[in-house]
Every structure is written in C-alpha cells, then in structure tokens.
Design an enzyme around this catalytic site. Structure first.
Site, mmCIF file in Angstrom:
data_model
loop_
_atom_site.group_PDB
_atom_site.id
_atom_site.type_symbol
_atom_site.label_atom_id
_atom_site.label_comp_id
_atom_site.label_asym_id
_atom_site.label_seq_id
_atom_site.Cartn_x
_atom_site.Cartn_y
_atom_site.Cartn_z
ATOM 1 N N LYS A 68 0.805 -1.223 0.000
ATOM 2 C CA LYS A 68 0.000 0.000 0.000
ATOM 3 C C LYS A 68 0.840 1.277 0.000
ATOM 4 O O LYS A 68 0.398 2.310 -0.519
ATOM 5 C CB LYS A 68 -0.951 0.007 1.195
ATOM 6 C CG LYS A 68 -2.078 -1.005 1.111
ATOM 7 C CD LYS A 68 -3.036 -0.853 2.283
ATOM 8 C CE LYS A 68 -4.155 -1.865 2.216
ATOM 9 N NZ LYS A 68 -5.143 -1.672 3.300
ATOM 10 N N ASP A 103 -10.125 2.577 2.119
ATOM 11 C CA ASP A 103 -10.293 2.152 3.515
ATOM 12 C C ASP A 103 -10.939 3.268 4.328
ATOM 13 O O ASP A 103 -11.777 3.023 5.202
ATOM 14 C CB ASP A 103 -8.945 1.782 4.142
ATOM 15 C CG ASP A 103 -8.385 0.477 3.610
ATOM 16 O OD1 ASP A 103 -9.171 -0.393 3.193
ATOM 17 O OD2 ASP A 103 -7.150 0.329 3.606
#
Length: 281
Positions: A68, A103
């Site tokens: 990420k 997220d």
C-alpha cells in the site's frame, strides 16, 4: 481482452482474499462483462506490478499488504491517499494511474450504514495502516480524534500527521483536533467519546479484546475492523452495555463498494456484494 474489463488485487499473500467473489457478484448483478483476479508479486515488485498492469490494459487494481505504501511511487495519488500515505485502489482509465484509499471511505460508510453519527469525539485504537486511514477519515468528518496505541510515540506521530495534513495537503479550515495516547488511557478517553474504532488485529482470537469491557458505555458507536470472527469479543462487550455495534465485514464491504463505484462509474449493488462476502465469512 476484447470487451471484457479485468480488475484485480495485488498483495503477498492474496490467497485468503474475499475481494474476488465480492466484486464478481457486483459485476454479475449489473451484467458487467468483467473479471476480478489476484496477483502475488514478489515483496519488491509493487512498482513493476503497476507498470505491468497498465501495459496489459488492466482497468483497475486493489492493493493490499505489503504494497500500500510502495505503490505511491507508481501512481498519482489523490489528496486523501497522499495525506494517509497509502493507496489501496488504482484506476488506470486516465492518462496516468491514479491512486485512492478506499479504507477511509469504507470506514465512514460502514459507520453511517450502522446508524452511527459521526460527530463529537472518536477514539481510534491502533496507529498502523488501518488506523491511519480511519483517523484521517474521521478527522475529515469534523470529529475530534484520540489515537491510542501500544507504542504511544506512534500514536503521537499519527496525531501530528492528522493535524498537519499528512503527506499531502489537508482540507482548508481549522486544523484537525487529534491527539496521541497510550492504551492505559483508554478508559478515560472513552468516558466522553461518541465513536470507538478498533483498527488493530486484536480480536481475531475470540477471547481477545483491545478495550476493557468496563470502559464501554451505551452512548458509543463501535466499529471493529476485525472481520474474522464477525462477532468479536469487543462487539459482544459493546452490545452488552447497549452500544451500537458495526462489524468488520461492513468496513470490508464498503471499501470494496467504493472501489467498484470508482472503477465502473455505477452505483454498486451493495446487497449482492454483501451476500457474496458474508456467505464466505
């Protein structure tokens, strides 16, 4: 590839991922000619994976551990992803790969879907990747954010990033109210809190909880990012005192929903994606 769009996930490992059935249920429900596949590059292969996917005409990728942060070097992150310092969704339809962090939006939509009002003070347990996304997201909603972490210096560092806008540029207006704390302060922090989010992996074992039961109260909205099991010890304790509870499956669902809508430009069939996800949890 013909007229079929290919989406996917890069991570290492990815064999456990529930994203393929969730996304493919969405394509089927909307009669979209697309497939969702998983890729497992080597640990140092994030940038090459993004470049290869772009060259092959892949339409979009999700990104999970450990890539990420690494993919930031290969994409143009939107302001929120830049501030968080992590990307979990890449869109290839523009001139350059564009990176997003769903997220953050997934946590917000999960809480709202669960009937939790995003006002007042939020306590976020954990200062890792999930904690970063949740802390920035709730601060952007105007909440005061209290970050509690086993290593207090990491909580302090995250709080400073939230106040200062992180890697990118913070929204205009007053500086966010964010502070870092140790786990020993949880009881006092929660006494006047409105929202609690567990952004750690504590709870994957049924009898574990990151928050003492006596610190919980009925005015809390509680989200546990852990989704295996769905009913964690924390959520059981919270429900017992009358708190509003939101399981980790909701956050997992909505981060996928936000990516789906980003890629396809269509409203996601949330019920179909949720059914596919929960049948496997």
């Amino acid at each position: 590839m013909g007229d079929m769009d290919v989406y996917g996930l890069i991570g290492n490992p990815v064999g456990h991922s529930l994203s393929p059935p969730m996304h493919e249920a969405g394509y089927e429900a909307l009669d979209i000619d697309a497939r969702y596949v998983t890729f497992e590059p080597p640990a140092d292969g994030a940038v090459a994976a993004i470049e290869g996917a772009e060259a092959l005409g892949v339409a979009g990728l999700n990104v999970t551990i450990p890539f990420k942060q690494d993919v930031l070097d290969a994409v143009d992150p939107d302001p929120l992803a830049a501030r968080i310092g992590a990307v979990n969704t890449v869109d290839f339809t523009g001139e350059h790969p564009r990176g997003y962090n769903t997220d953050a939006a997934g946590a917000v939509r999960a809480l709202r879907d669960g009937g939790v009002s995003l006002s007042g003070t939020a306590v976020v347990v954990g200062a890792g990747g999930a904690g970063r996304a949740v802390a920035f997201a709730l601060a952007d909603e105007g909440m005061a954010v209290r970050i509690a972490n086993r290593t207090e210096s990491k909580a302090d560092a995250l709080a400073a990033d939230v106040r200062e806008g992180g890697v990118g540029e913070a929204p205009s207006g007053d500086d966010p109210d964010a502070t870092g704390h140790g786990l020993d302060e949880l009881e006092s922090l929660l006494a006047d809190a409105d929202v609690l989010v567990n952004a750690t992996s504590v709870g994957m074992e049924a009898d574990e909880t990151p928050v003492p039961a006596e610190a919980l109260h009925g005015d809390l909205g509680v989200l546990d990012a852990v989704y295996r099991p769905l009913e964690t010890r924390l959520l059981q304790d919270a429900a017992a005192v009358g708190a509003t509870t939101v399981d980790g499956g909701r956050m997992l669902l909505y981060q996928g929903v936000v990516a789906f809508e980003r890629w396809t430009g269509r409203d996601a069939p949330v019920a179909a994606m949720d059914d596919a996800l929960r049948s496997r949890l």
